[in-house]
Design an enzyme around this catalytic site. Structure first.
Site, PDB file in Angstrom:
ATOM      1  N   SER A 130       0.865  -1.194   0.000  1.00 46.87           N
ATOM      2  CA  SER A 130       0.000   0.000   0.000  1.00 46.87           C
ATOM      3  C   SER A 130       0.893   1.234   0.000  1.00 46.87           C
ATOM      4  O   SER A 130       2.041   1.172   0.479  1.00 46.87           O
ATOM      5  CB  SER A 130      -0.865   0.003   1.267  1.00 46.87           C
ATOM      6  N   TYR A 143      -2.721   0.121  10.429  1.00 46.69           N
ATOM      7  CA  TYR A 143      -2.658  -0.427   9.062  1.00 46.69           C
ATOM      8  C   TYR A 143      -1.284  -0.170   8.462  1.00 46.69           C
ATOM      9  O   TYR A 143      -0.644  -1.087   7.920  1.00 46.69           O
ATOM     10  CB  TYR A 143      -3.750   0.223   8.217  1.00 46.69           C
ATOM     11  N   LYS A 147       1.742  -2.654   7.089  1.00 46.53           N
ATOM     12  CA  LYS A 147       2.247  -2.635   5.715  1.00 46.53           C
ATOM     13  C   LYS A 147       3.745  -2.325   5.674  1.00 46.53           C
ATOM     14  O   LYS A 147       4.457  -2.821   4.797  1.00 46.53           O
ATOM     15  CB  LYS A 147       1.442  -1.640   4.873  1.00 46.53           C
ATOM     16  N   THR A 178     -12.527  -0.349  -4.165  1.00 50.48           N
ATOM     17  CA  THR A 178     -12.948  -1.679  -3.709  1.00 50.48           C
ATOM     18  C   THR A 178     -13.833  -1.509  -2.477  1.00 50.48           C
ATOM     19  O   THR A 178     -13.979  -0.409  -1.951  1.00 50.48           O
ATOM     20  CB  THR A 178     -11.733  -2.548  -3.292  1.00 50.48           C
TER      21      THR A 178
HETATM   22  P1  NAP Z   1     -11.194  -6.027   0.024  1.00 55.25           P
HETATM   23  O1  NAP Z   1     -12.060  -5.675  -1.109  1.00 55.25           O
HETATM   24  O2  NAP Z   1     -11.643  -5.742   1.416  1.00 55.25           O
HETATM   25  O3  NAP Z   1     -10.792  -7.567  -0.075  1.00 55.25           O
HETATM   26  C1  NAP Z   1     -10.023  -8.144   0.946  1.00 55.25           C
HETATM   27  C2  NAP Z   1      -9.774  -9.597   0.610  1.00 55.25           C
HETATM   28  O4  NAP Z   1      -9.011 -10.179   1.689  1.00 55.25           O
HETATM   29  C3  NAP Z   1     -11.054 -10.393   0.472  1.00 55.25           C
HETATM   30  O5  NAP Z   1     -10.948 -11.230  -0.655  1.00 55.25           O
HETATM   31  C4  NAP Z   1     -11.098 -11.200   1.762  1.00 55.25           C
HETATM   32  O6  NAP Z   1     -11.702 -12.443   1.498  1.00 55.25           O
HETATM   33  C5  NAP Z   1      -9.603 -11.415   2.052  1.00 55.25           C
HETATM   34  N1  NAP Z   1      -9.366 -11.698   3.463  1.00 55.25           N
HETATM   35  C6  NAP Z   1      -9.455 -10.835   4.501  1.00 55.25           C
HETATM   36  N2  NAP Z   1      -9.213 -11.480   5.652  1.00 55.25           N
HETATM   37  C7  NAP Z   1      -8.956 -12.772   5.336  1.00 55.25           C
HETATM   38  C8  NAP Z   1      -8.638 -13.941   6.086  1.00 55.25           C
HETATM   39  N3  NAP Z   1      -8.559 -13.924   7.427  1.00 55.25           N
HETATM   40  N4  NAP Z   1      -8.443 -15.095   5.421  1.00 55.25           N
HETATM   41  C9  NAP Z   1      -8.542 -15.146   4.087  1.00 55.25           C
HETATM   42  N5  NAP Z   1      -8.837 -14.087   3.314  1.00 55.25           N
HETATM   43  C10 NAP Z   1      -9.043 -12.920   3.938  1.00 55.25           C
HETATM   44  O7  NAP Z   1      -9.749  -5.324  -0.102  1.00 55.25           O
HETATM   45  P2  NAP Z   1      -8.935  -4.791  -1.378  1.00 55.25           P
HETATM   46  O8  NAP Z   1      -9.157  -3.338  -1.456  1.00 55.25           O
HETATM   47  O9  NAP Z   1      -9.141  -5.667  -2.561  1.00 55.25           O
HETATM   48  O10 NAP Z   1      -7.464  -4.996  -0.804  1.00 55.25           O
HETATM   49  C11 NAP Z   1      -6.609  -6.026  -1.268  1.00 55.25           C
HETATM   50  C12 NAP Z   1      -5.203  -5.730  -0.773  1.00 55.25           C
HETATM   51  O11 NAP Z   1      -4.783  -4.474  -1.311  1.00 55.25           O
HETATM   52  C13 NAP Z   1      -5.094  -5.582   0.745  1.00 55.25           C
HETATM   53  O12 NAP Z   1      -3.900  -6.160   1.189  1.00 55.25           O
HETATM   54  C14 NAP Z   1      -5.070  -4.088   0.961  1.00 55.25           C
HETATM   55  O13 NAP Z   1      -4.387  -3.734   2.143  1.00 55.25           O
HETATM   56  C15 NAP Z   1      -4.330  -3.624  -0.276  1.00 55.25           C
HETATM   57  N6  NAP Z   1      -4.580  -2.245  -0.690  1.00 55.25           N
HETATM   58  C16 NAP Z   1      -5.855  -1.789  -0.912  1.00 55.25           C
HETATM   59  C17 NAP Z   1      -6.050  -0.479  -1.310  1.00 55.25           C
HETATM   60  C18 NAP Z   1      -7.423   0.095  -1.544  1.00 55.25           C
HETATM   61  O14 NAP Z   1      -7.512   1.331  -1.622  1.00 55.25           O
HETATM   62  N7  NAP Z   1      -8.464  -0.697  -1.692  1.00 55.25           N
HETATM   63  C19 NAP Z   1      -4.954   0.370  -1.515  1.00 55.25           C
HETATM   64  C20 NAP Z   1      -3.684  -0.128  -1.290  1.00 55.25           C
HETATM   65  C21 NAP Z   1      -3.509  -1.436  -0.894  1.00 55.25           C
HETATM   66  P3  NAP Z   1     -12.893 -13.077   2.369  1.00 55.25           P
HETATM   67  O15 NAP Z   1     -13.707 -11.983   2.948  1.00 55.25           O
HETATM   68  O16 NAP Z   1     -13.602 -13.956   1.386  1.00 55.25           O
HETATM   69  O17 NAP Z   1     -12.159 -13.866   3.390  1.00 55.25           O
END
Ligand code: NAP
Length: 233
Positions: A130, A143, A147, A178
């Site tokens: 991130s 958070y 990271k 997301t």
């Molecule tokens: P999201 O839509 O909330 O999706 C999170 C994913 O993580 C889901 O598929 C969830 O699956 C899985 N997950 C969470 N806890 C889990 C557990 N205990 N076991 C297995 N799976 C688990 O988030 P996203 O925005 O796609 O984020 C994906 C990654 O990108 C994360 O690492 C986040 O920190 C990073 N990121 C996001 C952003 C942003 O702005 N969105 C920016 C920078 C970085 P289930 O609920 O099916 O378990």
């Protein structure tokens, strides 16, 4: 199909992980990680060569059972993650523990268990980090700390395993459209405007670039920011 390389994508039930799975599907067999079995099954039904790999990554014995079937792995994408905003004053120990449990400890343990399979394939690990893994803003401490820890993990893994042929790529996306982002904006009390954020497909394209880099190349870090919408004269 069976001779395509194998990729395991965690967090594939939605968001960035689902976009990464869709982007890798034309060239890879896929294991789709997440807890939401219905979402994983639905996605798998649309992607040839994809199978659900439903496991709670914080359940160590379930993870150990789930990796037992994998003896060679070409690509491991860690996209599963959690984010809950709060100042230091607002964040008790449980908030810090949960961030570290999912965003760092689970990543380290899954990677450790899969190292023999990754070495067998001279494979690649991609970690969705991130912008908060590079610099921190007020209200993002727990958070961001997780990271920063994830970045340290990636750097250690690369230093240890590059000689064995592994590539390790940290991807640092800015805010991405997301469900996680929707929850963050809601907690900030702001209006959600998807056009202000990266599309998950754009983050997935960076993952594909790292995975498809020539055998002579190792993309170690990729930073992606949302591009401001500029109206041309
Ligand atoms: P999201 O839509 O909330 O999706 C999170 C994913 O993580 C889901 O598929 C969830 O699956 C899985 N997950 C969470 N806890 C889990 C557990 N205990 N076991 C297995 N799976 C688990 O988030 P996203 O925005 O796609 O984020 C994906 C990654 O990108 C994360 O690492 C986040 O920190 C990073 N990121 C996001 C952003 C942003 O702005 N969105 C920016 C920078 C970085 P289930 O609920 O099916 O378990």
């Amino acid at each position: 199909m069976a001779d395509q390389p194998l990729a395991l994508v965690t967090g594939a039930s939605r968001g960035i992980g689902a976009a990464v799975a869709q982007a890798l599907a034309p060239t890879h067999q896929l294991l789709l990680g997440g807890r939401d079995e219905a979402a994983l099954t639905e996605l798998a039904s649309r992607l040839p060569g994809a199978r659900p790999w439903a496991v709670d990554l914080t359940d160590a014995s379930a993870v150990a059972r789930a990796v037992a079937e994998i003896d060679s792995l070409d690509v491991l994408v860690h996209s599963a993650g959690v984010a809950r905003l709060g100042t230091v004053e607002e964040s008790p120990a449980e908030v810090w523990r949960r961030h570290f449990e999912v965003n760092v400890v689970a990543v380290a343990e899954l990677t450790r268990l899969l190292l023999p399979a990754l070495r067998a394939a001279r494979g690649q690990v991609v970690l969705i980090n991130s912008g908060q893994g590079l610099s921190v803003r007020a209200g993002w401490g727990a958070y961001a700390a997780s990271k920063f820890g994830l970045r340290a993990f990636a750097d250690a893994l690369r230093a240890e395993e590059e000689a064995a042929g592994l590539r390790v790529t940290s991807v640092f996306p800015g805010r991405t459209d997301t469900e996680m982002q929707q929850a963050v904006v809601a907690s900030e009390g702001g209006d959600y405007a998807p056009e202000k954020y990266l599309r998950p497909e754009s983050v997935a394209a960076a993952v594909v670039a790292a995975v498809t880099a020539g055998p002579d190349a190792h993309l170690t870090e990729v930073t992606i920011r949302p591009r401001p919408q500029v109206s041309l004269p």
